[in-house]
Design a protein around this motif. Structure first.
Motif, short mmCIF file in Angstrom:
data_model
loop_
_atom_site.label_atom_id
_atom_site.label_comp_id
_atom_site.label_asym_id
_atom_site.label_seq_id
_atom_site.Cartn_x
_atom_site.Cartn_y
_atom_site.Cartn_z
N VAL A 1 4.42 3.46 16.57
CA VAL A 1 5.58 4.09 15.93
C VAL A 1 5.46 4.04 14.41
O VAL A 1 5.75 5.02 13.71
CB VAL A 1 6.87 3.39 16.40
CG1 VAL A 1 8.08 3.94 15.64
CG2 VAL A 1 7.07 3.59 17.90
N GLY A 2 5.02 2.89 13.87
CA GLY A 2 4.96 2.74 12.43
C GLY A 2 3.88 3.55 11.75
O GLY A 2 4.06 4.05 10.64
N PRO B 1 5.63 15.76 -9.29
CA PRO B 1 5.86 14.47 -8.62
C PRO B 1 6.44 14.65 -7.23
O PRO B 1 7.32 15.49 -7.01
CB PRO B 1 6.86 13.76 -9.55
CG PRO B 1 6.73 14.46 -10.87
CD PRO B 1 6.37 15.88 -10.55
N ALA B 2 5.93 13.86 -6.29
CA ALA B 2 6.44 13.91 -4.93
C ALA B 2 7.80 13.23 -4.87
O ALA B 2 8.10 12.32 -5.64
CB ALA B 2 5.46 13.22 -3.99
N ALA B 3 8.63 13.69 -3.96
CA ALA B 3 9.93 13.07 -3.78
C ALA B 3 9.77 11.68 -3.18
O ALA B 3 8.87 11.42 -2.40
CB ALA B 3 10.80 13.94 -2.87
N ALA B 4 10.65 10.79 -3.60
CA ALA B 4 10.60 9.43 -3.05
C ALA B 4 10.92 9.44 -1.57
O ALA B 4 11.73 10.23 -1.10
CB ALA B 4 11.61 8.55 -3.80
N ALA B 5 10.26 8.57 -0.82
CA ALA B 5 10.48 8.47 0.63
C ALA B 5 10.65 7.00 0.99
O ALA B 5 9.72 6.37 1.49
CB ALA B 5 9.30 9.10 1.37
N PRO B 6 11.85 6.44 0.73
CA PRO B 6 12.06 5.01 1.00
C PRO B 6 11.80 4.63 2.44
O PRO B 6 11.41 3.50 2.73
CB PRO B 6 13.55 4.80 0.62
CG PRO B 6 13.88 5.94 -0.29
CD PRO B 6 13.04 7.09 0.18
N TRP C 1 9.84 1.17 5.28
CA TRP C 1 10.28 0.51 6.51
C TRP C 1 9.27 0.75 7.63
O TRP C 1 9.03 -0.15 8.44
CB TRP C 1 11.67 1.01 6.91
CG TRP C 1 12.73 0.56 5.95
CD1 TRP C 1 13.43 1.34 5.07
CD2 TRP C 1 13.18 -0.78 5.76
NE1 TRP C 1 14.30 0.57 4.34
CE2 TRP C 1 14.18 -0.73 4.74
CE3 TRP C 1 12.85 -2.00 6.34
CZ2 TRP C 1 14.83 -1.87 4.30
CZ3 TRP C 1 13.51 -3.15 5.90
CH2 TRP C 1 14.49 -3.08 4.89
N TRP C 2 8.66 1.93 7.66
CA TRP C 2 7.59 2.16 8.63
C TRP C 2 6.41 1.23 8.34
O TRP C 2 5.73 0.76 9.26
CB TRP C 2 7.13 3.61 8.61
CG TRP C 2 8.15 4.62 9.05
CD1 TRP C 2 8.60 5.69 8.35
CD2 TRP C 2 8.85 4.64 10.31
NE1 TRP C 2 9.54 6.38 9.07
CE2 TRP C 2 9.70 5.75 10.28
CE3 TRP C 2 8.84 3.82 11.43
CZ2 TRP C 2 10.54 6.08 11.35
CZ3 TRP C 2 9.67 4.13 12.51
CH2 TRP C 2 10.51 5.25 12.45
N MET D 1 0.83 -1.21 0.00
CA MET D 1 0.00 0.00 0.00
C MET D 1 0.86 1.26 0.00
O MET D 1 0.61 2.21 -0.74
CB MET D 1 -0.92 0.00 1.22
CG MET D 1 -2.03 -1.04 1.16
SD MET D 1 -2.88 -1.20 2.76
CE MET D 1 -3.90 -2.66 2.43
N VAL D 2 1.88 1.25 0.84
CA VAL D 2 2.77 2.42 0.90
C VAL D 2 3.56 2.55 -0.40
O VAL D 2 3.68 3.65 -0.95
CB VAL D 2 3.71 2.31 2.11
CG1 VAL D 2 4.76 3.42 2.09
CG2 VAL D 2 2.90 2.37 3.41
N ALA D 3 4.08 1.44 -0.90
CA ALA D 3 4.83 1.49 -2.16
C ALA D 3 3.94 1.95 -3.30
O ALA D 3 4.35 2.75 -4.16
CB ALA D 3 5.42 0.11 -2.47
#
Length: 464
Positions: A244-245, A199-204, A208-209, A67-69
């Motif tokens: 936290v996530g 385009p939004a900047a990538a947030a790798p 992980w969250w 979902m996040v990806a």
């Protein structure tokens, strides 16, 4: 004199896209509903009884990551690049699970499925926001709800018949050609819509969250099945991981149900948690408390699914109706349905209240869930539509898992003799009813913040 019929989701412009979207949603939903029926046979054949919960947990954790990806990919490039890959990944998961010769490979296939499904479901929202004008979205989301509900009616039955008379492997492999057809219909739509202008900047780090969130959900689910020190430790660790996530993945202010988009995302979680928490208890209540057959115990769920589909299509006929009012009505009906269904746990009543009252709860979901989708697309800026759609899905999955886990803890307490099963069911229903009543109170906050004297969503709709 000729008249031009109004645009619709099945008109010449949208027909292929709509059919493709509905096919993909239906197959994702069918797999989610059907796999539980086929799982015991698959696990027995693969000698993996000790791993029984892993295929479910692997799918869940991977879907949250997906979902996040998918949200990040939708915001950076639009759906045209990521959608074909998500369909391919989901199909690869089906193929791996269907051909698995060991439980480890089967679990890996389920994880790949979850990753593809998570990406795909978010990108379908991105396409809905880009390819359909606001006036069409209520009807589109009504169709989405129907496409998700119908597999609840037929999925377990079809899966059971296929598993019994053919092979459990066909539950996975049989969907492959249908997935390809759906992709061929919807992928051209993904390519036809323009990529986001900014385009939004990538947030790798977000991925992980997402992994941490998925692991937290899995830990809480497993902890709910135990009433020992290990279960308590897992519950504490899972809860901490979840807190936290989730914080970087949900809109700021979601926990406080701040007006606008945070309240929309929170409303999705409240709806899903309240409904699916009780949905898991109704068959158990009817079979264990009243001795109903499995077929009779499943009829209320069918009634709820029919109510959901009927109300979803009804709300789509009124595209100018204020969505926050429909959302409030949906929460109210869910609360009534939950409270009434709890009466089925009373031995003296014979279980009959579950039949009409769960249909009422289904009507509430049919009004509420499409309204949440429309409100999200109305308020989410195009450059963040993917991330916001991912947040909506994550709130749904998380709240559902938490409420089902709570019900599991109380049922586990009943099985050990700590309290009667009817008491456990009524206590769970009371909590879920309270959650729905909170939704009634906060539904008005789901409208866009006032700007220039009128809610932004209303202005957008009026201009359509």
């Amino acid at each position: 004199m000729t008249t031009t019929s109004p645009a619709g989701v099945f008109d010449r412009t949208h027909r292929r896209t709509t059919v493709g979207l509905l096919m993909l949603i239906t197959f994702i939903a069918f797999e989610a509903m059907a796999v539980g029926t086929a799982m015991p046979t698959a696990v027995a054949e693969l000698d993996g009884l000790a791993w029984y919960g892993w295929p479910f947990s692997a799918f869940l954790v991977a879907s949250v990551v997906g979902m996040v990806a998918g949200g990040d990919a939708g915001d950076r490039r639009g759906a045209r690049v990521a959608l074909p890959w998500s369909v391919a990944v989901f199909a690869a998961g089906l193929l791996t699970a269907g051909l698995a010769g060991s439980m480890a490979v089967f679990v890996a296939g389920r994880a790949v499925q979850g990753l593809g499904a998570g990406v795909m479901i978010v990108l379908l929202y991105v396409i809905a926001g880009q390819a359909y004008e606001p006036a069409l979205r209520p009807r589109l989301f009504g169709a989405f709800s129907t496409a998700w509900v119908i597999p609840a009616l037929v999925g377990p039955v079809v899966s059971g018949l296929v598993t019994t008379h053919a092979s459990w492997r066909l539950v996975f492999l049989g969907l492959l050609p249908l997935i390809v057809v759906g992709a061929l219909l919807v992928v051209p739509a993904g390519r036809s819509v323009a990529a986001p202008p900014s385009p939004a900047a990538a947030a790798p780090a977000r991925r992980w969250w997402a992994v941490l969130t998925g692991l937290g959900i899995a830990a809480l689910q497993y902890a709910g099945q135990r009433l020992d020190a290990l279960g308590l430790a897992l519950g504490v660790a899972g809860g901490a991981a979840l807190v936290v996530g989730l914080r970087p993945l949900l809109p700021r202010g979601t926990a406080r149900v701040r007006r606008g988009l945070p309240a929309v995302v929170a409303s999705r979680g409240l709806l899903a948690g309240a409904f699916f928490g009780m949905d898991a208890l109704i068959p158990l209540t009817l079979t264990s408390v009243h001795g109903y057959s499995a077929t009779a115990a499943g009829i209320p769920l069918t009634a709820g699914a029919i109510g959901w589909a009927a109300a979803s299509n009804l709300q789509g006929r009124f595209p100018r109706a204020p969505r926050e009012r429909l959302l409030r009505a949906g929460f109210a009906l869910v609360a009534v349905g939950l409270a009434g269904s709890a009466l089925a746990a009373l031995p003296a009543l014979g279980g009959w209240p579950a039949y009409p009252f769960w249909a009422v709860a289904g009507l509430g979901m049919g009004l509420g869930m499409p309204s949440v989708g429309v409100l999200l697309l109305d308020q989410s800026p195009e450059h963040r539509r993917g991330a916001d759609s991912a947040a909506l899905q994550i709130a749904d999955v998380t709240a559902s898992a938490l409420c089902v886990g709570l019900a599991g803890v109380l049922v586990a307490a009943a099985t050990t003799g700590l309290l009667p099963l009817p008491t456990a069911v009524i206590a769970s229903a009371a909590v879920f009813t309270a959650v729905a009543l909170v939704g009634v109170r906060v539904a008005g906050r789901a409208s866009a913040p006032v700007a220039g004297g009128a809610p932004a969503a209303a202005s957008t709709l009026a201009a359509s």
